[in-house]
Design an enzyme around this catalytic site. Structure first.
Site, short mmCIF file in Angstrom:
data_model
loop_
_atom_site.label_atom_id
_atom_site.label_comp_id
_atom_site.label_asym_id
_atom_site.label_seq_id
_atom_site.Cartn_x
_atom_site.Cartn_y
_atom_site.Cartn_z
N ASP A 76 -10.23 24.24 4.71
CA ASP A 76 -9.18 25.24 4.74
C ASP A 76 -9.60 26.32 5.74
OD1 ASP A 76 -7.76 23.84 2.91
OD2 ASP A 76 -8.22 25.14 1.20
N ASP B 251 -9.31 29.46 5.55
CA ASP B 251 -9.74 30.75 4.98
C ASP B 251 -11.06 30.66 4.23
OD1 ASP B 251 -8.85 29.23 2.90
OD2 ASP B 251 -7.16 30.51 2.36
N GLU C 293 -3.06 17.69 -4.24
CA GLU C 293 -3.52 16.68 -3.26
C GLU C 293 -5.03 16.49 -3.31
OE1 GLU C 293 -2.97 19.77 -2.44
OE2 GLU C 293 -4.77 20.20 -1.29
N HIS D 259 -5.43 36.52 0.55
CA HIS D 259 -4.12 36.57 1.21
C HIS D 259 -3.00 36.27 0.22
CE1 HIS D 259 -3.83 32.12 1.22
NE2 HIS D 259 -5.15 32.19 1.36
N ARG E 136 0.40 34.25 -0.98
CA ARG E 136 0.78 32.84 -0.84
C ARG E 136 1.72 32.69 0.35
NH1 ARG E 136 0.00 28.71 -3.93
NH2 ARG E 136 -0.29 29.82 -5.88
C1 BGC Z 1 -4.66 22.19 -8.24
C2 BGC Z 1 -5.57 22.00 -7.08
C3 BGC Z 1 -6.25 23.30 -6.77
C4 BGC Z 1 -6.98 23.81 -8.02
C5 BGC Z 1 -7.69 25.13 -7.81
C6 BGC Z 1 -5.42 22.74 -9.43
O1 BGC Z 1 -4.55 22.98 -10.49
O2 BGC Z 1 -4.07 20.96 -8.60
O3 BGC Z 1 -4.86 21.55 -5.98
O4 BGC Z 1 -7.17 23.15 -5.74
O5 BGC Z 1 -6.04 23.95 -9.06
O6 BGC Z 1 -6.85 26.14 -7.42
#
Ligand code: BGC
Length: 353
Positions: free
Chosen positions: A202, A204, A267, A297, A299
């Site tokens: 990512d 960030d 994902e 940041h 969303r």
């Molecule tokens: C989501 C993930 C995310 C994780 C932490 C989970 O509920 O499915 O995609 O990375 O939370 O935020």
């Protein structure tokens, strides 16, 4: 005429006929010896003489490979000349990461003079242990990208990696698709160079310790294990988000990442499911080495939590062999080579209605 006394005495000791016989035998023996030696060098001797160096050549070839070899001998065979040492002697350990400073990319370029166009680098004095493509899914996060480049270029150079930075920018304003962008990054990076490792990060997330090596391991690697956002611990054991690394074989084995997760979440859980479904496990650094900081940041627009994610995660095993790198379709709209990174703007297609 005076006679040689020595000759005279030996001639006198041996009768004439016997002396002649001995001389003939001696000449015959010498001729035989000479011809056997000649024949040996011409036909028999050559192949056995060159056997050893040939074997050595093959041996060196095996050792010069980047992959750790199970057949490597412990001390008798030294590592191939020029391989970078593991770990890199340039590592410094914990780092101070701040996002209050202002970052100027021109300055970053000047302070990283060995980074080549498109964000490519390889160590000069040794052969890097791995060729790593860093893939960043992206849309309208230029401020974050500046910090990422500012911090990561020096870290990756100290890690002595042969690397390239690929920012995969989703074109348009439709719902974001992180995993599909990562699949595209994999495909596109491979068109450019013979990468053997892929780090998906990512934009960030910045590591707080350069001993957290951005390379691949014998099992898929999760690198963002200790995030400030989660109180420097894993939010749950199966968490595989933020930054991960898979080599080519591991990535192909799981058919890459899913293409059908539109919007935020799930994902990375699907990727975790794929890895375990194919009998692999997750490798991780310890919680100190794996510390990392996230830029806070709001969303992003068009990246709301995906309401379908729970249902999708529940069916990974049924869908993964169809949905992935094998079924990937996209279009590259623009390729830009900047001094510190390569930016590919891509059309990922529309989300399903
Ligand atoms: C989501 C993930 C995310 C994780 C932490 C989970 O509920 O499915 O995609 O990375 O939370 O935020």
């Amino acid at each position: 005429m005076m006679k040689d006394p020595l000759l005279q005495s030996s001639a006198a000791a041996l009768p004439g006929a016997s002396l002649q016989k001995v001389c003939k035998l001696l000449v015959l023996f010498c001729a035989l010896h000479l011809s056997v030696t000649l024949l040996y060098f011409m036909f028999g001797g050559e192949s056995s003489y060159y056997t050893e160096p040939q074997q050595n050549q093959i041996h060196h070839k095996v050792n010069s490979s980047n992959e750790p070899s199970a057949t490597q001998e412990p001390s008798s065979s030294a590592p191939a000349i020029g391989d970078c040492p593991d770990p890199s002697p340039l590592l410094v350990g914990p780092l101070r990461i701040e996002f209050s400073i202002s970052v100027d990319l021109e300055q970053v370029r000047r302070t990283n003079p060995n980074v080549m166009e498109g964000g490519r680098y390889k160590p000069k004095d040794c052969k890097a242990l791995q060729k790593v493509a860093l893939i960043i899914p992206f849309r309208q996060r230029d401020e974050h990208l500046k910090y990422w480049l500012y911090y990561l270029h020096p870290i990756l150079q100290r890690q002595q990696l042969d690397y390239g930075i690929y920012v995969i920018n989703q074109d348009g304003n439709a719902t974001f698709n992180r995993a599909k962008l990562l699949n595209i990054g994999y495909m596109e990076a491979l068109k450019e160079y013979d990468y053997n490792c892929f780090v998906f990060s990512d934009v960030d997330l910045i590591p707080m310790d350069d001993r957290n090596i951005y390379k691949c391991y014998s099992q898929p690697r999760h690198l963002a294990v200790s995030m400030d956002k989660f109180g420097f611990r894993l939010p749950y054991n199966q968490y595989f988000g933020g930054v991960s690394a898979l080599n080519k074989e591991q990535f192909e084995k799981i058919n890459g990442f899913p293409n059908n997760y539109w919007g935020w979440g799930g994902e990375d859980d699907d990727i975790y499911n794929r890895i375990t479904a194919k009998g692999m496990s997750i490798s991780r650094p310890d919680a100190v080495t794996g510390k990392c900081k996230m830029i806070r940041h709001e969303r992003d627009a068009k990246n709301d939590p995906n309401p379908k994610r729970f249902e999708l995660i529940g069916r990974t095993r049924q869908t993964m062999d169809q949905d992935g790198i094998k079924s990937l379709t996209y279009k590259v709209i623009k390729t830009e080579k900047f001094p510190l990174y390569t930016k590919l703007t891509v059309d990922v297609g529309p989300p399903p209605r």
